[in-house]
Design an enzyme around this catalytic site. Structure first.
Site, PDB file in Angstrom:
ATOM      1  N   ASP A 154      44.458  69.587  21.046  1.00  0.00           N
ATOM      2  CA  ASP A 154      43.349  70.242  20.358  1.00  0.00           C
ATOM      3  C   ASP A 154      42.951  69.409  19.144  1.00  0.00           C
ATOM      4  O   ASP A 154      43.812  69.003  18.339  1.00  0.00           O
ATOM      5  CB  ASP A 154      43.778  71.648  19.919  1.00  0.00           C
ATOM      6  CG  ASP A 154      42.592  72.494  19.498  1.00  0.00           C
ATOM      7  OD1 ASP A 154      42.023  73.164  20.368  1.00  0.00           O
ATOM      8  OD2 ASP A 154      42.245  72.475  18.302  1.00  0.00           O
ATOM      9  N   ILE A 155      41.656  69.126  19.002  1.00  0.00           N
ATOM     10  CA  ILE A 155      41.182  68.334  17.864  1.00  0.00           C
ATOM     11  C   ILE A 155      41.389  69.127  16.580  1.00  0.00           C
ATOM     12  O   ILE A 155      41.000  70.290  16.487  1.00  0.00           O
ATOM     13  CB  ILE A 155      39.690  67.968  18.028  1.00  0.00           C
ATOM     14  CG1 ILE A 155      39.479  67.153  19.311  1.00  0.00           C
ATOM     15  CG2 ILE A 155      39.197  67.173  16.823  1.00  0.00           C
ATOM     16  CD1 ILE A 155      38.024  66.823  19.586  1.00  0.00           C
ATOM     17  N   ASP A 206      29.596  66.559  19.317  1.00  0.00           N
ATOM     18  CA  ASP A 206      29.571  66.239  20.753  1.00  0.00           C
ATOM     19  C   ASP A 206      29.978  64.796  21.007  1.00  0.00           C
ATOM     20  O   ASP A 206      30.716  64.494  21.960  1.00  0.00           O
ATOM     21  CB  ASP A 206      28.177  66.490  21.324  1.00  0.00           C
ATOM     22  CG  ASP A 206      27.855  67.972  21.450  1.00  0.00           C
ATOM     23  OD1 ASP A 206      28.791  68.787  21.321  1.00  0.00           O
ATOM     24  OD2 ASP A 206      26.679  68.306  21.672  1.00  0.00           O
ATOM     25  N   GLU A 244      37.134  72.345  22.083  1.00  0.00           N
ATOM     26  CA  GLU A 244      37.681  71.084  21.570  1.00  0.00           C
ATOM     27  C   GLU A 244      39.101  70.866  22.078  1.00  0.00           C
ATOM     28  O   GLU A 244      39.873  70.114  21.504  1.00  0.00           O
ATOM     29  CB  GLU A 244      37.660  71.056  20.034  1.00  0.00           C
ATOM     30  CG  GLU A 244      38.559  72.059  19.356  1.00  0.00           C
ATOM     31  CD  GLU A 244      37.864  73.374  19.031  1.00  0.00           C
ATOM     32  OE1 GLU A 244      38.312  74.034  18.080  1.00  0.00           O
ATOM     33  OE2 GLU A 244      36.882  73.747  19.706  1.00  0.00           O
TER      34      GLU A 244
END
Length: 356
Positions: free
Chosen positions: A213-214, A230, A256
């Site tokens: 996960d970012i 994006d 994300e």
């Protein structure tokens, strides 16, 4: 990360729900209807889910087709139905060819039997009879062989046409299973691949589900806008793909969030793979080449679990997500391997496809 109840049901439950919904609404069990309900049930398109629910317990095929056209586009369902019709047509033609060949061979066999009886009959034996029999058999054999060659040619042609339809369906599936933004596998493909992990229990000890996960992605969107967000998503996907083997399944499993299914590796080896990806992103520069604006640093938190640590896909997802939860809570930008003791702090995360 959002919170909700932990997932329990397997992906087969979703299939059962869709079949039940289609039948209970009195709808035709055709591919485009199943696709429409699938897209609505996995929640990837909230507007579609809302509009389908608004139709109530009864809906006409026309209403469903309009809904599909509005939310999915006309092409996807049409491709499936068209390919289905083509395959049925080709199979029907192939069966006709085979029936004709069967009739031709049966006639030839009958002729051989009758001629043999005449030759074996001493009372009717003569040179003329033998000459006529040889001539008749020669003509019949030539005709049968020619018919057989024609049948073989027809079968080859039909097989080639069916193979072309198969290729078209394969291409459609590839497109349908690809995330349009990141160009890696999408949630639909991830659902299918994750369920397949448990097809072979002997490989579970060396099969891992990795969730990444970012970190602070909302802050990135708020600071620089969604177009930049994006681009970062697409770049993160390309970095992950570039730093793992080709046989590692990589998907965008959420907004994300990314997923990897790694097979044939021990937990220590999976940890090395995860750390290679994490460091590659940690050291990557995210900068606008024109304006010089620096969007970084961009990091990811990673959690993973082995297939042998769970009894089904839903539990495996929950275990990996638990490890991801701990990676986030312990400072982000790190990889955490799932351990049973972590569950007491895990609040759960909604995964619609596994929710009853």
């Amino acid at each position: 990360m959002t919170t909700a109840t932990a997932p329990k049901a397997q992906s087969n439950d979703l299939i059962s729900q869709i079949i039940y919904a289609v039948r209970s609404m009195g709808l035709a069990p055709i591919p485009r209807n199943y696709q429409l309900f699938y897209e609505a049930y996995i929640g990837s398109n909230p507007d579609l889910t809302r509009d389908l629910a608004a139709l109530g317990s009864r809906a006409t095929q026309e209403e469903l087709d309009q809904l599909a056209h509005r939310h999915l586009g006309a092409g996807q369902a049409a491709v499936i139905d068209d390919a289905h019709s083509k395959l049925l047509g080709e199979l029907d033609s192939l069966l006709k060819l085979l029936r004709q060949e069967q009739n031709s061979l049966e006639s030839y066999s009958k002729l051989l039997g009758e001629t043999a009886q005449r030759i074996n009959s001493k009372s009717h034996f003569s040179t003329d009879l033998l000459t006529n029999a040889i001539s008749l058999l020669s003509e019949a054999t030539g005709s049968t062989l020619a018919h057989g060659e024609k049948t073989v040619g027809g079968v080859v042609q039909r097989s080639q046409e069916m193979d072309q339809v198969r290729k078209e369906l394969d291409e459609y599936k590839r497109i349908a299973n690809t995330d349009s933004l990141t160009r890696i596998a999408n949630r639909r493909a991830f659902d299918e691949r994750l369920a397949a992990v448990y097809n072979n229990s002997a490989t579970l000890a060396l099969s891992a589900l990795v969730l990444a996960d970012i970190d602070n992605f909302k802050k990135i969107n708020d600071s620089f806008g969604h177009p930049v967000g994006d681009k970062i998503l697409a770049t993160v996907a390309s970095v992950i793909r570039a730093n793992v083997r080709k046989d590692v399944f990589v998907a965008r499993s959420g907004g994300e969030e990314f997923a990897m299914i790694v097979e044939g590796n021990t937990p220590d080896e999976v940890m090395i793979i995860c750390e290679r990806v994490r460091r590659a992103l940690e050291t990557r520069t995210f900068r606008n080449s024109r304006s010089g604006i620096d969007y970084g640093p961009v990091t990811i938190s990673i959690g993973f679990a082995m297939g042998s640590q769970a009894s089904d896909p839903g539990e495996l997802y929950a275990s990996s997500d638990t490890a991801l939860y701990h990676a986030k809570n312990s400072g982000r930008n790190r990889t955490v391997f799932f351990e049973d003791g972590m569950r007491k702090d895990y609040v759960g995360k909604s995964w619609l496809i596994y929710r009853k």
